[in-house]
Design a protein around this motif. Sequence first.
Motif, PDB file in Angstrom:
ATOM      1  N   VAL A   1       0.835  -1.205   0.000  1.00 55.67           N
ATOM      2  CA  VAL A   1       0.000   0.000   0.000  1.00 55.67           C
ATOM      3  C   VAL A   1       0.872   1.257   0.000  1.00 55.67           C
ATOM      4  N   VAL A   2       1.946   1.250   0.768  1.00 52.26           N
ATOM      5  CA  VAL A   2       2.853   2.405   0.779  1.00 52.26           C
ATOM      6  C   VAL A   2       3.456   2.616  -0.612  1.00 52.26           C
ATOM      7  N   LEU A   3       3.905   1.522  -1.239  1.00 52.15           N
ATOM      8  CA  LEU A   3       4.471   1.638  -2.586  1.00 52.15           C
ATOM      9  C   LEU A   3       3.437   2.132  -3.579  1.00 52.15           C
ATOM     10  N   LEU A   4       2.213   1.639  -3.461  1.00 56.65           N
ATOM     11  CA  LEU A   4       1.147   2.037  -4.377  1.00 56.65           C
ATOM     12  C   LEU A   4       0.851   3.523  -4.264  1.00 56.65           C
ATOM     13  N   ARG A   5       0.743   4.023  -3.039  1.00 56.61           N
ATOM     14  CA  ARG A   5       0.387   5.423  -2.844  1.00 56.61           C
ATOM     15  C   ARG A   5       1.523   6.370  -3.212  1.00 56.61           C
ATOM     16  N   GLY A   6       2.737   5.856  -3.355  1.00 55.75           N
ATOM     17  CA  GLY A   6       3.864   6.678  -3.778  1.00 55.75           C
ATOM     18  C   GLY A   6       4.263   6.463  -5.222  1.00 55.75           C
ATOM     19  N   PHE A   7       3.428   5.720  -5.971  1.00 53.22           N
ATOM     20  CA  PHE A   7       3.759   5.376  -7.358  1.00 53.22           C
ATOM     21  C   PHE A   7       3.810   6.623  -8.227  1.00 53.22           C
ATOM     22  N   GLY A   8       4.710   6.606  -9.209  1.00 58.11           N
ATOM     23  CA  GLY A   8       4.795   7.694 -10.189  1.00 58.11           C
ATOM     24  C   GLY A   8       6.227   7.926 -10.618  1.00 58.11           C
ATOM     25  N   ARG A   9       6.406   8.164 -11.925  1.00 59.77           N
ATOM     26  CA  ARG A   9       7.745   8.409 -12.459  1.00 59.77           C
ATOM     27  C   ARG A   9       8.126   9.871 -12.408  1.00 59.77           C
ATOM     28  N   THR A  10       7.151  10.756 -12.328  1.00 63.78           N
ATOM     29  CA  THR A  10       7.384  12.196 -12.289  1.00 63.78           C
ATOM     30  C   THR A  10       6.567  12.788 -11.149  1.00 63.78           C
ATOM     31  N   GLY A  11       6.877  14.037 -10.797  1.00 64.48           N
ATOM     32  CA  GLY A  11       6.105  14.707  -9.760  1.00 64.48           C
ATOM     33  C   GLY A  11       4.639  14.804 -10.119  1.00 64.48           C
ATOM     34  N   ARG A  12       4.344  15.049 -11.393  1.00 62.30           N
ATOM     35  CA  ARG A  12       2.947  15.163 -11.824  1.00 62.30           C
ATOM     36  C   ARG A  12       2.224  13.834 -11.690  1.00 62.30           C
ATOM     37  N   GLU A  13       2.893  12.751 -12.074  1.00 57.56           N
ATOM     38  CA  GLU A  13       2.282  11.430 -11.924  1.00 57.56           C
ATOM     39  C   GLU A  13       2.046  11.102 -10.454  1.00 57.56           C
ATOM     40  N   ARG A  14       3.036  11.390  -9.616  1.00 53.51           N
ATOM     41  CA  ARG A  14       2.878  11.084  -8.189  1.00 53.51           C
ATOM     42  C   ARG A  14       1.739  11.883  -7.569  1.00 53.51           C
ATOM     43  N   LEU A  15       1.574  13.133  -7.978  1.00 53.33           N
ATOM     44  CA  LEU A  15       0.466  13.938  -7.463  1.00 53.33           C
ATOM     45  C   LEU A  15      -0.863  13.352  -7.906  1.00 53.33           C
ATOM     46  N   ALA A  16      -0.966  12.969  -9.183  1.00 51.24           N
ATOM     47  CA  ALA A  16      -2.213  12.380  -9.685  1.00 51.24           C
ATOM     48  C   ALA A  16      -2.525  11.078  -8.963  1.00 51.24           C
ATOM     49  N   VAL A  17      -1.501  10.242  -8.750  1.00 49.33           N
ATOM     50  CA  VAL A  17      -1.724   8.975  -8.057  1.00 49.33           C
ATOM     51  C   VAL A  17      -2.172   9.215  -6.624  1.00 49.33           C
ATOM     52  N   ARG A  18      -1.598  10.211  -5.950  1.00 52.94           N
ATOM     53  CA  ARG A  18      -2.022  10.478  -4.580  1.00 52.94           C
ATOM     54  C   ARG A  18      -3.484  10.918  -4.538  1.00 52.94           C
ATOM     55  N   VAL A  19      -3.901  11.756  -5.499  1.00 51.58           N
ATOM     56  CA  VAL A  19      -5.310  12.161  -5.552  1.00 51.58           C
ATOM     57  C   VAL A  19      -6.205  10.943  -5.775  1.00 51.58           C
ATOM     58  N   LEU A  20      -5.807  10.073  -6.708  1.00 52.32           N
ATOM     59  CA  LEU A  20      -6.622   8.905  -7.040  1.00 52.32           C
ATOM     60  C   LEU A  20      -6.633   7.876  -5.911  1.00 52.32           C
ATOM     61  N   THR A  21      -5.485   7.660  -5.254  1.00 56.44           N
ATOM     62  CA  THR A  21      -5.466   6.677  -4.178  1.00 56.44           C
ATOM     63  C   THR A  21      -6.178   7.189  -2.935  1.00 56.44           C
ATOM     64  N   ASN A  22      -6.121   8.493  -2.686  1.00 56.90           N
ATOM     65  CA  ASN A  22      -6.914   9.043  -1.585  1.00 56.90           C
ATOM     66  C   ASN A  22      -8.399   8.774  -1.825  1.00 56.90           C
ATOM     67  N   ALA A  23      -8.835   8.996  -3.065  1.00 56.79           N
ATOM     68  CA  ALA A  23     -10.237   8.722  -3.399  1.00 56.79           C
ATOM     69  C   ALA A  23     -10.529   7.235  -3.332  1.00 56.79           C
ATOM     70  N   ALA A  24      -9.548   6.407  -3.701  1.00 59.21           N
ATOM     71  CA  ALA A  24      -9.737   4.954  -3.654  1.00 59.21           C
ATOM     72  C   ALA A  24      -9.981   4.475  -2.232  1.00 59.21           C
ATOM     73  N   VAL A  25      -9.358   5.117  -1.264  1.00 62.14           N
ATOM     74  CA  VAL A  25      -9.573   4.751   0.132  1.00 62.14           C
ATOM     75  C   VAL A  25     -11.058   4.844   0.477  1.00 62.14           C
ATOM     76  N   GLY A  26     -11.737   5.832  -0.097  1.00 63.90           N
ATOM     77  CA  GLY A  26     -13.158   6.008   0.174  1.00 63.90           C
ATOM     78  C   GLY A  26     -14.038   4.939  -0.432  1.00 63.90           C
ATOM     79  N   LEU A  27     -13.503   4.145  -1.363  1.00 65.26           N
ATOM     80  CA  LEU A  27     -14.279   3.050  -1.951  1.00 65.26           C
ATOM     81  C   LEU A  27     -14.171   1.765  -1.155  1.00 65.26           C
TER      82      LEU A  27
END
Length: 323
Positions: free
Chosen positions: A229-255
């Motif tokens: 889970v830690v690796l998943l929430r930090g996934f991304g090759r660039t800063g933009r990807e990591r920011l998008a993944v954090r937004v999406l995984t935060n929302a995923a927690v709500g599911l």
Amino acid sequence: MADGRAAGGPPRWRRPGEVLRLRLLREINSTVHGADLHLERYDRPDGDPGLFGPDSVVWRVHGHPAGMLVGGFAALMLQSLHPVAMRAVAQHSDYRTDPVGRLHRTARFVSTTTLGSSAAAEAAIADVRRIHGYVRGRDAGGRPYRADDPDLLCWVHTAEVACFLAGHQVFAGSGRLTAEQCDDYLAEVAQIGQLLGADGVPVSRAGLARYLAGVRGALRATPEALEAVVLLRGFGRTGRERLAVRVLTNAAVGLLPAWARPALGVRRPWIVRRLWDRPLARLLGAAMVWACGLSPIRAAATARARARPSVPAGGGAAGGGAA
């Protein structure tokens, strides 16, 4: 802005909004599917509906980018709570060293089985079954496991499609499914789990609720799950990807089911999930839907499925040609 020059002609101009949309589409496809979309899996043969066809609920649910990405992240978190499934992934997967490749393979399997030709979908399923045949080991208690165990396959499939459906219902807006359509989705997509070798796949919301209630006692967060889970929430090759993944995984927690969040050590208060995480993901999702439009994969699959089947030269029923 200029976008290339036609041979012997003037430069081709695109509106700035179109340039931005195409750039986002390329970036999304590259991140999720990789550089090569392998359109040959989707654009032939004419008239082949694949496993489901364009009028299916599966095409509708799996065609929503935000719902699928948020649902996909939620599925990975939920799946990790099965100690044996997580043990098999930890021992036999390269998700630590090649997370992008792992994402590409997973997305390719989902898109191929959903939108691909019948032959491509069947080949993708056969490949996974072949790989599963080699995945064996022992769990933390020393008991043997096999990735092709029908009960284990049922868990992986059910956790995934439950999260896909939840993601669609949250992010599809006016495109939300009715209760009957939710049952139709589960019944349709059960075919993939069954073809992979799963037993007891739920085919309705009632069946899904019974299944999750029955399996809950076997679920827990192992150190391997928490690491994933830690690796998943930090996934991304660039800063933009990591920011998008954090937004999406935060929302995923709500599911996730309410009992799954504390087990995974992810605590997002209800007010944060509803008033911050979900709206941000909806904004990002709207941008993704705008960028993707009718994706190249979906366009190729739709054209294939809607086309009239090709008739071999000199053949056809009227001509009495051999089948």
